[in-house]
Scaffold this motif. Structure first.
Motif, mmCIF file in Angstrom:
data_model
loop_
_atom_site.group_PDB
_atom_site.id
_atom_site.type_symbol
_atom_site.label_atom_id
_atom_site.label_comp_id
_atom_site.label_asym_id
_atom_site.label_seq_id
_atom_site.Cartn_x
_atom_site.Cartn_y
_atom_site.Cartn_z
ATOM 1 N N UNK A 155 -0.202 14.432 -16.153
ATOM 2 C CA UNK A 155 0.080 14.016 -15.023
ATOM 3 C C UNK A 155 0.536 12.604 -14.788
ATOM 4 N N UNK A 156 0.415 11.604 -16.235
ATOM 5 C CA UNK A 156 0.381 10.627 -16.077
ATOM 6 C C UNK A 156 1.726 9.976 -16.107
ATOM 7 N N UNK A 157 2.567 10.975 -16.936
ATOM 8 C CA UNK A 157 4.235 11.382 -17.393
ATOM 9 C C UNK A 157 4.860 11.523 -15.623
ATOM 10 N N UNK A 158 4.489 12.694 -14.745
ATOM 11 C CA UNK A 158 4.887 12.979 -13.727
ATOM 12 C C UNK A 158 4.867 12.220 -12.859
ATOM 13 N N UNK A 159 3.728 11.073 -12.202
ATOM 14 C CA UNK A 159 3.925 10.240 -11.976
ATOM 15 C C UNK A 159 4.952 8.918 -11.726
ATOM 16 N N UNK A 160 5.137 8.474 -13.589
ATOM 17 C CA UNK A 160 5.984 7.732 -14.165
ATOM 18 C C UNK A 160 7.446 8.151 -13.787
ATOM 19 N N UNK A 161 7.044 9.552 -14.005
ATOM 20 C CA UNK A 161 8.758 10.170 -13.845
ATOM 21 C C UNK A 161 9.277 10.215 -12.255
ATOM 22 N N UNK A 162 7.817 10.448 -11.573
ATOM 23 C CA UNK A 162 8.253 9.793 -10.551
ATOM 24 C C UNK A 162 8.391 8.403 -9.257
ATOM 25 N N UNK A 163 7.909 7.592 -10.032
ATOM 26 C CA UNK A 163 8.170 6.663 -9.912
ATOM 27 C C UNK A 163 7.141 6.039 -8.793
ATOM 28 N N UNK A 164 6.453 6.768 -9.457
ATOM 29 C CA UNK A 164 4.462 6.636 -8.963
ATOM 30 C C UNK A 164 3.982 5.485 -9.050
#
Length: 616
Positions: free
Chosen positions: A204-213
């Motif tokens: 989940x952290x990786x998805x957030x980082x990749x989305x620029x969140x």
């Protein structure tokens, strides 16, 4: 069985051993039966992890499972889960294998212990193995941190196993507190990530980082805190000072800690969360520089050690620097591959050194000599491990070390590359020195050295075989870890000959100095007197930490103590004294006559009526 079921099986075996040894005191005090229980549990974990790795090798996959742990109104605040993929599968196998072999070897090495002491030893081993396996399989930072701290606790217990020896007790405390210094950064980093995102799990952290969140600056600061935890556990400069002193524990414990468990935890942490670190390239560059410097610094420290286990301890610090340098340079698979091969030959070296110590009755290299004639099997396996560590073809260390050098060179990190290249020469030199002084040389060892029993020789030969053949799986290993589409780093054509040439030169130099006496070691030490003296004093880093402890922490503790005694306690004492005096004064208006109290109640009631009327 599914990957998740196999991973649960791997964890279940040592967990069952910990439970039985913990709740059944007669079993724990039984000695060898307790040992066989723990060894049997690790054998089961090894078989399950081997099956899991084989399945992942045939068909790489990623499997996750999680269960609610800390519920809240809108879901779960935290979850417990497992993450099974090639990265965790490789580490589960390595930890299980080394833990099994070390526990089997310990039956011979620790045979002199009392039954109660031996049972306690195996209980600690089982808990250590379970903690490390749980750390590897975790799918989120919070769960990983719990097992991370359990690993630190078990290392404290095992390093200080002979706690009646002051040196062992001090070494255990030093290891505990120095690693905790890095763990403070780990806690801050994890809490910062959770405060910004409300998340603990990697995916989940990786998805957030990749989305620029997530703000890149916040991410960099949080990951720097996480990296500090790895600095402590994996003995990176300047928190490497605990590792040489950890040699005060039993030699099998040294093999376990140095090969595939505690010190590997930091490298594994960075590897496991590497996609997050890729979003902070500046931090990766720092990791590469610190790793290369650690490798060179520790290699110079190994050159001046007289204790065979301390030579290997500094070697471990140096090789951990290699792994971190590769990760910082972006060579993920190369750094992890070196962790894998290093687990085999470093466990081999420590266990072989244990056989030498067991037979010769001393750790001092300069009191050994000509042991090869009396201990040919131990000597041969030690030489295999030394050549693998030095990076001699075709042993495993040659392939993984060459990949690390290629990755650092390809990243354009010229100065770290040069530091690592010099370390190749120094590594071969100090391992050649250890081999010559222990097994050859011109001094005859005292006493009647002899080969260790079969239960100790068996693990040596198995690890020697793995150290010889593990280099054949480099290409497959790289495809598993980095993916089939990612090419392994390829350095220039001169890199492989340079690496091998430096290793051969180091071995030849050690032979000329310590065997042929072409150059006197004493004259060499005098010629390099400033460096020799600094290395002998550990570059004064321990003195610096002790000065900081005495000059800062103890002074702060004294100040806090003064505030507690004279301000906090003083205010409490003043308040209590005033209360006593006020009570004594008010006691005088207590006459004991009912009419006086009635007058007082009436006067108070009239006073309240007057106040109420004035307010209206």
């Amino acid at each position: 069985m599914s990957p998740i079921a196999l991973a649960l099986t791997v964890l279940a075996f040592p967990a069952a051993a910990v439970f039985l040894l913990g709740v059944v005191p007669p079993l724990r005090r039984s000695g060898r039966p307790a040992g066989w229980l723990s060894i049997g549990a690790m054998a089961g974990a090894l078989l399950a992890s081997a099956r899991l790795l084989l399945d992942l090798w045939v068909e790489p996959t990623r499997a996750e499972a999680s269960w609610s742990w800390i519920p809240q109104a809108d879901g779960a605040l935290a979850r417990v889960g497992l993450l099974v993929d090639p990265v965790s599968g490789i580490m589960l196998f390595l930890v299980s294998l080394v833990a099994f072999l070390v526990q089997l070897y310990s039956l011979g090495y620790m045979a002199h212990e009392t039954p109660a002491s031996l049972g306690r030893y195996y209980a600690y081993h089982a808990l250590f193995a379970f903690s490390m396996l749980g750390l590897v399989a975790a799918d989120n930072f919070l769960q990983l941190f719990i097992f991370w701290e359990l690993v630190g606790l078990c290392s404290y217990l095992l390093i200080g196993f002979w706690y009646t020896r002051p040196e062992a007790a001090r070494a255990a405390a030093k290891a505990f507190w120095v690693t905790k210094l890095g763990d403070l950064g780990f806690v801050i980093g994890v809490v910062l990530l959770w405060g910004e995102t409300g998340l603990f799990d990697y995916a989940s952290l990786l998805e957030l980082v990749e989305a620029g969140g997530l703000d890149p600056r916040v991410l960099a600061v949080a990951l720097f805190g996480v990296y500090l935890g790895a600095v402590g556990k994996s003995a990176q400069f300047p928190l490497h000072i605990w590792l040489p002193d950890a040699m005060e524990g039993p030699t099998p414990v040294s093999a376990l800690i140095h090969a595939a468990t505690m010190v590997a935890a930091g490298v594994y942490l960075v590897t496991r969360t590497y996609p997050l670190f890729e979003a902070a390239p500046g931090l990766l560059t720092l990791i590469a520089w610190v790793g290369a410097f650690t490798a060179l610094l520790a290699a110079t420290g190994a050159l001046v050690q007289e204790d065979i286990k301390r030579v290997l301890a500094y070697s471990t610090v140096s090789q951990l620097g290699y792994m971190m340098a590769a990760l910082g340079a972006g060579a993920l698979a190369a750094g992890y591959y070196h962790l894998f091969t290093h687990g085999f030959f470093k466990a081999l070296l420590f266990l072989a050194a244990g056989g030498v110590i067991h037979a010769a009755g001393t750790n001092d290299l300069f009191r050994m000599g000509r042991l090869f004639r009396r201990m040919p099997q131990t000597g041969l396996t030690f030489i295999v491990g030394s050549l693998a560590l030095a990076g001699i073809w075709p042993l495993a260390g040659y392939f993984s070390k060459e990949e690390v050098l290629a990755g650092v060179w390809s990243a354009g990190l010229t100065v770290p590359f040069l530091m690592l290249a010099v370390t190749v020469f120094l590594t071969a030199f100090y391992m050649g020195r250890a081999v010559v002084l222990a097994f050859f040389g011109d001094r005859e060892a005292e006493g009647h050295p002899h080969e260790p029993p079969r239960v100790m020789l068996g693990p040596l030969w198995l690890l020697a075989g793995l150290s010889a053949v593990a280099g054949l799986f480099g290409a497959d290993f790289h495809g598993l870890v980095a993916g089939p589409d990612v090419q392994a780093p390829h350095g220039p054509g001169w890199l492989a000959p340079l690496s091998l040439g430096l290793a051969v030169a180091g071995l030849l130099g050690a032979w000329l100095v310590y065997q042929r006496r072409a150059v006197s070691p004493e004259a060499l030490a005098r010629a390099l007197a400033p460096l020799y003296h600094a290395a002998r004093r550990r570059y004064w880093l321990d003195d610096l930490f002790e000065a900081g402890y005495r000059g800062a922490i103890l002074v702060l503790a004294a100040l806090v103590g003064w505030v507690d005694r004279y301000l906090v306690d003083g205010l409490v004492n003043v308040a209590s004294a005033l209360a006593l005096r006020s009570g004594a004064a008010l006691r005088r208006i207590q006459t004991g006559r009912a009419q006086d109290y009635l007058y007082g109640v009436a006067a108070g009631f009239l006073f309240l009526l007057i106040l109420w009327g004035s307010w209206r």
